[in-house]
Design an enzyme around this catalytic site. Structure first.
Site, mmCIF file in Angstrom:
data_model
loop_
_atom_site.group_PDB
_atom_site.id
_atom_site.type_symbol
_atom_site.label_atom_id
_atom_site.label_comp_id
_atom_site.label_asym_id
_atom_site.label_seq_id
_atom_site.Cartn_x
_atom_site.Cartn_y
_atom_site.Cartn_z
ATOM 1 C CB CYS A 122 -0.831 16.439 29.298
ATOM 2 S SG CYS A 122 0.502 17.329 28.502
ATOM 3 C CG PHE A 263 -19.244 18.961 28.641
ATOM 4 C CD1 PHE A 263 -18.698 19.307 29.872
ATOM 5 C CD2 PHE A 263 -19.022 19.815 27.551
ATOM 6 C CE1 PHE A 263 -17.953 20.466 30.028
ATOM 7 C CE2 PHE A 263 -18.275 20.974 27.698
ATOM 8 C CZ PHE A 263 -17.744 21.305 28.948
ATOM 9 C CG LEU A 264 -20.174 10.222 28.289
ATOM 10 C CD1 LEU A 264 -21.269 10.126 27.226
ATOM 11 C CD2 LEU A 264 -19.172 9.076 28.146
ATOM 12 N NE ARG A 265 -21.015 15.727 33.448
ATOM 13 C CZ ARG A 265 -19.837 16.003 32.895
ATOM 14 N NH1 ARG A 265 -19.279 15.144 32.043
ATOM 15 N NH2 ARG A 265 -19.216 17.132 33.171
ATOM 16 C CD GLU A 266 -24.266 7.717 35.695
ATOM 17 O OE1 GLU A 266 -25.366 7.919 36.240
ATOM 18 O OE2 GLU A 266 -23.344 7.082 36.236
ATOM 19 C CG ASN A 267 -28.747 12.767 32.240
ATOM 20 O OD1 ASN A 267 -27.613 13.253 32.132
ATOM 21 N ND2 ASN A 267 -29.691 13.342 32.956
ATOM 22 N NE ARG A 268 -26.030 17.500 31.065
ATOM 23 C CZ ARG A 268 -25.857 17.203 32.343
ATOM 24 N NH1 ARG A 268 -26.538 16.192 32.885
ATOM 25 N NH2 ARG A 268 -25.032 17.909 33.106
#
Length: 279
Positions: A122, A263-268
């Site tokens: 890190c 958990f950012l995704r393109e739809n949720r």
């Protein structure tokens, strides 16, 4: 100045039994030593405070951002100068940065050295305790806004497009500052996820843009306690991560009213604290 990427030879092995020699670009990883130049009993002394494995580039921002996250400095006025150290009779390798503090800044080198440890996973890692954050930051970040779900989901592709070194190597983390309209204001990359955040915060500090009220920070990996800590100290009220948060990260976000998204995704995406800023 070392480059952030390097071209190396590689052999591609395929399941069909074939092989191909190719040139592959990899992220450069080199050590950077951070030194603090400060006054002690009326005289100027230099203290070595940390060594991190980092991707070359934005080294001054990295050093300043790290010192901000550790409570050593609060604003650009606390810094007199930042420079590379030139050792006599040695070639300049751009791997030592000196941060000179203003005469009015009190610096406890022994206390800082006890708190800091490093990790190749890190970068420079600081104190993982709620008590420490409370000591150096008494106020919550200001975040008087609400953003739509579609805006947050759109940030993933924007970050990907802005990661010019990741697109070449596939091996760098990123931290991006975003306004409430979804515009990327600044992006920094590094092999260490904490380093990427420190580079971003250091950039804001040196430009006099802290605290970063009513802003969003997006990180390309998981949301650790240390990343939430750095966001809190920078006055950023929303942290969005592509990966998962830790339990202590959620606890700190709740305490300081930071909206923590994972958990950012393109739809949720998932929201773990202060969901009122998302509509």
């Amino acid at each position: 100045m070392p480059e952030p990427t390097a071209a190396l030879g590689a052999i591609e092995f395929r399941i069909d039994g074939g092989t191909t020699r190719k040139v592959d670009y990899v992220a450069v990883e080199e050590p950077l030593e951070v030194r603090v130049v400060h006054f002690d009993s009326g005289r100027l002394v230099t203290s070595k405070v940390a060594v991190t494995m980092r991707t070359p580039g934005d080294d001054f921002e990295l050093a300043v951002g790290f010192l901000h996250s550790e409570g050593v400095i609060r604003s650009a006025g606390d810094v007199t100068s930042v420079s590379y150290c030139t050792e006599p009779n040695e070639p300049q390798r751009f791997n030592i940065v000196n941060v000179q503090l203003s005469p009015n800044v009190t610096f406890d080198a022994e206390s800082l050295s006890r708190r800091v440890f490093t990790s190749s996973a890190c970068g420079v890692c600081g104190t993982a305790s709620l008590e420490y954050v409370q000591k150096v930051c008494a106020t919550k970040p200001v975040g008087d806004f609400a953003v739509g779900r579609e805006l947050l989901c759109s940030l993933l592709s924007k970050l990907r497009d802005a990661q010019r070194f990741f697109s070449r190597t596939g091996g760098l983390h990123a931290s991006a500052l975003i306004d409430t309209e979804g515009s990327l204001l600044a992006v920094r990359e590094d092999v260490g996820r904490h380093n990427a955040m420190d580079k971003l915060v250091g950039h804001l500090l040196l430009e006099g843009r802290l605290p970063a009220s009513n802003k969003i920070v997006l990180v390309s990996g998981r949301a650790s306690f240390e990343l939430v800590q750095k966001a809190v100290l920078a006055g950023i009220p929303m942290l969005v991560a592509v990966g998962a948060p830790s339990s202590l990260a959620v606890e700190l976000a709740e305490k300081y009213g930071v909206t923590l998204v994972g958990f950012l995704r393109e739809n949720r995406f998932n929201v773990y604290s202060s969901p009122e800023r998302i509509v």
